[in-house]
Design an enzyme around this catalytic site. Structure first.
Site, PDB file in Angstrom:
ATOM      1  N   ASN A  75       0.860  -1.177   0.000  1.00 17.57           N
ATOM      2  CA  ASN A  75       0.000   0.000   0.000  1.00 17.57           C
ATOM      3  C   ASN A  75       0.902   1.235   0.000  1.00 17.57           C
ATOM      4  O   ASN A  75       1.585   1.507   0.989  1.00 17.57           O
ATOM      5  CB  ASN A  75      -0.897  -0.039   1.243  1.00 17.57           C
ATOM      6  CG  ASN A  75      -1.770   1.186   1.372  1.00 17.57           C
ATOM      7  OD1 ASN A  75      -1.813   2.031   0.487  1.00 17.57           O
ATOM      8  ND2 ASN A  75      -2.471   1.284   2.490  1.00 17.57           N
TER       9      ASN A  75
ATOM     10  N   ALA B 116       3.312  -1.352   4.100  1.00 19.70           N
ATOM     11  CA  ALA B 116       3.544   0.006   3.592  1.00 19.70           C
ATOM     12  C   ALA B 116       4.951   0.483   3.958  1.00 19.70           C
ATOM     13  O   ALA B 116       5.862   0.419   3.138  1.00 19.70           O
ATOM     14  CB  ALA B 116       2.484   0.964   4.106  1.00 19.70           C
ATOM     15  N   SER B 117       5.122   0.942   5.194  1.00 18.45           N
ATOM     16  CA  SER B 117       6.374   1.642   5.518  1.00 18.45           C
ATOM     17  C   SER B 117       7.638   0.819   5.305  1.00 18.45           C
ATOM     18  O   SER B 117       8.663   1.375   4.904  1.00 18.45           O
ATOM     19  CB  SER B 117       6.326   2.199   6.941  1.00 18.45           C
ATOM     20  OG  SER B 117       5.783   1.283   7.833  1.00 18.45           O
TER      21      SER B 117
ATOM     22  N   ILE C 227      -0.004   0.229  13.086  1.00 17.09           N
ATOM     23  CA  ILE C 227       0.352   0.710  11.742  1.00 17.09           C
ATOM     24  C   ILE C 227       1.545   1.666  11.810  1.00 17.09           C
ATOM     25  O   ILE C 227       1.575   2.583  12.631  1.00 17.09           O
ATOM     26  CB  ILE C 227      -0.869   1.397  11.063  1.00 17.09           C
ATOM     27  CG1 ILE C 227      -1.938   0.347  10.745  1.00 17.09           C
ATOM     28  CG2 ILE C 227      -0.449   2.141   9.798  1.00 17.09           C
ATOM     29  CD1 ILE C 227      -3.221   0.907  10.165  1.00 17.09           C
TER      30      ILE C 227
ATOM     31  N   LYS D 295       0.064   4.280   0.043  1.00 16.91           N
ATOM     32  CA  LYS D 295      -0.531   5.407   0.781  1.00 16.91           C
ATOM     33  C   LYS D 295      -0.299   6.704  -0.007  1.00 16.91           C
ATOM     34  O   LYS D 295      -0.526   6.738  -1.208  1.00 16.91           O
ATOM     35  CB  LYS D 295       0.038   5.472   2.207  1.00 16.91           C
ATOM     36  CG  LYS D 295      -0.176   4.151   2.953  1.00 16.91           C
ATOM     37  CD  LYS D 295       0.045   4.239   4.434  1.00 16.91           C
ATOM     38  CE  LYS D 295      -0.347   2.929   5.094  1.00 16.91           C
ATOM     39  NZ  LYS D 295      -0.324   2.951   6.525  1.00 16.91           N
TER      40      LYS D 295
ATOM     41  N   GLY E   3       2.654  -3.082  10.560  1.00 20.89           N
ATOM     42  CA  GLY E   3       3.997  -3.419  11.038  1.00 20.89           C
ATOM     43  C   GLY E   3       4.674  -4.585  10.344  1.00 20.89           C
ATOM     44  O   GLY E   3       5.772  -5.002  10.746  1.00 20.89           O
TER      45      GLY E   3
ATOM     46  N   HIS F 163      -9.781   1.898   4.846  1.00 21.38           N
ATOM     47  CA  HIS F 163      -8.513   1.879   5.585  1.00 21.38           C
ATOM     48  C   HIS F 163      -8.652   2.778   6.813  1.00 21.38           C
ATOM     49  O   HIS F 163      -9.402   3.753   6.776  1.00 21.38           O
ATOM     50  CB  HIS F 163      -7.385   2.365   4.668  1.00 21.38           C
ATOM     51  CG  HIS F 163      -6.029   2.100   5.235  1.00 21.38           C
ATOM     52  ND1 HIS F 163      -5.455   2.921   6.184  1.00 21.38           N
ATOM     53  CD2 HIS F 163      -5.153   1.098   5.020  1.00 21.38           C
ATOM     54  CE1 HIS F 163      -4.269   2.436   6.507  1.00 21.38           C
ATOM     55  NE2 HIS F 163      -4.054   1.325   5.825  1.00 21.38           N
TER      56      HIS F 163
ATOM     57  N   GLU G 106      -6.360  -4.849  10.339  1.00 26.52           N
ATOM     58  CA  GLU G 106      -5.201  -3.993  10.635  1.00 26.52           C
ATOM     59  C   GLU G 106      -5.437  -3.228  11.944  1.00 26.52           C
ATOM     60  O   GLU G 106      -6.156  -2.222  11.937  1.00 26.52           O
ATOM     61  CB  GLU G 106      -4.996  -2.947   9.526  1.00 26.52           C
ATOM     62  CG  GLU G 106      -4.618  -3.502   8.183  1.00 26.52           C
ATOM     63  CD  GLU G 106      -3.902  -2.437   7.323  1.00 26.52           C
ATOM     64  OE1 GLU G 106      -3.106  -2.849   6.488  1.00 26.52           O
ATOM     65  OE2 GLU G 106      -4.128  -1.234   7.508  1.00 26.52           O
TER      66      GLU G 106
HETATM   67  O1  G3P Z   1      -2.400  -0.876   4.583  1.00 26.77           O
HETATM   68  C1  G3P Z   1      -1.184  -1.248   5.134  1.00 26.77           C
HETATM   69  C2  G3P Z   1      -0.764  -0.386   6.235  1.00 26.77           C
HETATM   70  O2  G3P Z   1      -1.737   0.294   6.935  1.00 26.77           O
HETATM   71  C3  G3P Z   1       0.283  -0.966   7.106  1.00 26.77           C
HETATM   72  O3  G3P Z   1       1.200   0.049   7.270  1.00 26.77           O
HETATM   73  O4  G3P Z   1       3.404   0.983   7.546  1.00 26.77           O
HETATM   74  O5  G3P Z   1       2.515  -0.644   9.208  1.00 26.77           O
HETATM   75  O6  G3P Z   1       3.170  -1.430   6.947  1.00 26.77           O
HETATM   76  P1  G3P Z   1       2.655  -0.292   7.782  1.00 26.77           P
END
Ligand code: G3P
Length: 212
Positions: free
Chosen positions: A9, A191-192, A140, A11, A170, A87, A135
């Site tokens: 994602n 994502a991150s 997150i 974002k 995470g 989301h 999630e």
């Molecule tokens: O949609 C995926 C996201 O919300 C997870 O974010 O940065 O924890 O991988 P992250």
């Protein structure tokens, strides 16, 4: 059961748009079952590289006078496989979500609907989305993986809904993906770990080696 997708994602991260996104799409193409959820304006950059792509959000409007809304048919025509909805950074009211899932079904767009809790997942399941992505919002962006820190939220979601379950928050390593799979998820959202990395290729490669 198989891992159907490692869904990255993007974002509104800087590397999720423009040429950087195209580089990321090329990386995703190298590995199996990696897909992207992107800003609607960027879908074409991903379809160009033949990587499965989802629109981050759409609106349940029909063709007509709806300036500024994201038309489901428009993302379908540009090549999106589906959409990521609800989301925790873009929550929808239940009635809007219901209309949106139904619009997607009518035109053949897959729906991945996020839930912040098992309770919310159960309510969303009544809308019959293709996937529910569990999630926990508090994890997150923390690098603390839902599959390590809150494994029971994944297994309880899997037990409670008929939709296929993805999980996110995470997720950073192949071990996190493996654990999610063992808990019954058919995929993960990330994502991150990828978007903030100086070496996204190494991150995607690591995540995709979850069976090793
Ligand atoms: O949609 C995926 C996201 O919300 C997870 O974010 O940065 O924890 O991988 P992250």
């Amino acid at each position: 059961m198989v891992i159907e997708t490692i869904l990255i994602n993007t974002k509104a991260y800087e590397h999720g748009v423009g040429r950087s996104l195209e580089s990321l799409a090329k990386i995703c193409k190298e590995f199996k079952n990696v897909s992207l959820a992107v800003q609607p304006t960027e879908i074409w950059r991903v379809t160009k590289h033949k990587v499965p792509v989802y629109a981050q959000h759409i609106d349940p409007v029909p063709y007509g006078a709806h300036t500024g809304w994201i038309l489901p048919e428009a993302v379908k025509k540009v090549g999106a496989r589906g959409t990521l909805l609800n989301h925790s950074e873009r929550k929808l009211k239940m009635d809007v979500l219901k209309k949106t899932v139904s619009r997607c079904k009518s035109i053949g767009l897959e729906t991945i609907v996020c839930a912040s809790s098992v309770r919310e997942a159960k309510r969303i399941d009544m809308l019959h989305p293709d996937y529910i992505a569990i999630e926990p919002p508090e994890l997150i962006g923390t690098g603390r993986s839902v599959s390590e820190v809150e494994p029971s939220v994944i297994s309880r979601t899997v037990e409670s809904v008929r939709a296929k379950v993805l999980c996110g928050a995470g997720i950073s390593t192949k071990e996190d993906v493996k654990k999610a799979y063992e808990l019954g998820a058919v995929g993960v959202l990330v994502a991150s770990a990828v978007l903030k990395s100086k070496n996204p290729r190494a991150e995607v490669r690591n995540l995709s080696r979850w069976r090793e």
